[in-house]
Design a protein around this motif. Structure first.
Motif, PDB file in Angstrom:
ATOM      1  N   ILE A   1      22.779  19.907  56.969  1.00  0.00           N
ATOM      2  CA  ILE A   1      22.245  18.819  57.208  1.00  0.00           C
ATOM      3  C   ILE A   1      20.635  18.948  57.368  1.00  0.00           C
ATOM      4  O   ILE A   1      20.021  19.356  58.263  1.00  0.00           O
ATOM      5  CB  ILE A   1      22.870  18.077  58.362  1.00  0.00           C
ATOM      6  N   THR A   2      19.897  18.228  56.412  1.00  0.00           N
ATOM      7  CA  THR A   2      18.536  18.293  56.395  1.00  0.00           C
ATOM      8  C   THR A   2      17.916  17.056  57.185  1.00  0.00           C
ATOM      9  O   THR A   2      18.598  16.158  57.427  1.00  0.00           O
ATOM     10  CB  THR A   2      17.995  18.156  55.070  1.00  0.00           C
TER      11      THR A   2
ATOM     12  N   SER B   1      18.492  13.472  56.146  1.00  0.00           N
ATOM     13  CA  SER B   1      19.799  13.113  56.080  1.00  0.00           C
ATOM     14  C   SER B   1      19.950  11.881  57.059  1.00  0.00           C
ATOM     15  O   SER B   1      19.514  12.120  58.168  1.00  0.00           O
ATOM     16  CB  SER B   1      20.628  14.316  56.228  1.00  0.00           C
TER      17      SER B   1
ATOM     18  N   TYR C   1      21.364  13.470  60.375  1.00  0.00           N
ATOM     19  CA  TYR C   1      20.343  14.152  61.186  1.00  0.00           C
ATOM     20  C   TYR C   1      19.978  13.350  62.426  1.00  0.00           C
ATOM     21  O   TYR C   1      19.920  12.348  62.436  1.00  0.00           O
ATOM     22  CB  TYR C   1      19.013  14.347  60.672  1.00  0.00           C
TER      23      TYR C   1
END
Length: 242
Positions: free
Chosen positions: A163-164, A167, A170
């Motif tokens: 999960i960046t 995203s 996040y």
């Protein structure tokens, strides 16, 4: 200019001196201390005296930890919090034997001036424990959260690494800052002897209160310098015996 985040010291002056000698502190460096300067090993008062004098020649930022709150209360009022006494307060009180009232007042001023958090120009946040507000530390309702919370670190540790930050999944509270640096929860609780990262959160408390080491991290390079394990520096003491 180099900037180092330094973990919880807990009365371990010998470890602090080791770390500062190892990084060969320069006049232009900045040292950010993550709180909990006292309670554990036998030199809590001596740590505070050392830090006061160090700050006269080196740029230092001092964050307030939960143990510092307890010690501050004792220095101001003489009140001994039972929880504090059992978790290092006894040793801290003993370390003040021989200190004059003038010196104790100077230490009280040190504790009163500690910062709840520090935000640098690169939007990196430094605080002792964590925060819960999805709007960031400035919107935290209870000040005690900043030096007691563990949910921030628990959340960061359990996050899916895929999960960046851009995203929608996040965590909102982590999106406000480039990086977050904390202490409070020893990495040795997770069988790690060095600073740990979860999401954009770095934990630099490597268990100096117990059987671990004191760590200093260069926040640009992420290089870590550590002391010897604290029990080896204080062989006749138990520390907080964990």
């Amino acid at each position: 200019m180099r900037t180092f985040a330094i973990g919880d010291i807990h009365g371990g002056l010998k470890a602090l001196v080791q770390v500062l000698n190892e990084i060969e502190v320069r006049d232009e460096d900045q040292l950010i201390f993550m709180g909990d300067y006292v309670d554990g090993w036998s030199e809590s008062a001596q740590v505070i005296q050392f830090l006061i004098e160090l700050s006269e020649s080196i740029t230092c930022t001092f964050i307030k930890g939960n143990h510092d709150v307890w010690c501050e209360t004792w220095l101001r009022t003489g009140e001994v919090n039972p929880t504090w006494y059992m978790h290092g307060g006894k040793e801290t009180m003993e370390s003040y034997e021989g200190f004059s009232e003038t010196e104790k007042q100077r230490h009280l001023q040190f504790f009163e001036n500690l910062k709840m958090y520090h935000l640098d120009k690169a939007n990196r946040l430094f605080l002792h424990a964590g925060f819960t507000s999805m709007h960031g530390v400035k919107k935290e309702v209870f000040e005690t959260t900043l030096y007691f919370d563990r949910t921030l670190w628990e959340m960061a540790l359990t996050m899916d690494k895929n999960i960046t930050k851009n995203s929608a999944l996040y965590p909102k509270r982590l999106t406000h800052y480039h990086e977050v640096y904390i202490g409070h929860t020893p990495t040795t609780n997770f069988n790690e002897t060095v600073p740990m990262q979860g999401a954009n959160v770095w934990n630099v408390d490597t268990g100096a209160a117990f059987k671990g080491k004191l760590s200093a991290m260069n926040i640009e390079t992420k290089a870590v310098v550590q002391s010897a394990a604290l029990p080896s520096l204080y062989p006749d003491e138990k520390g907080r015996n964990k």
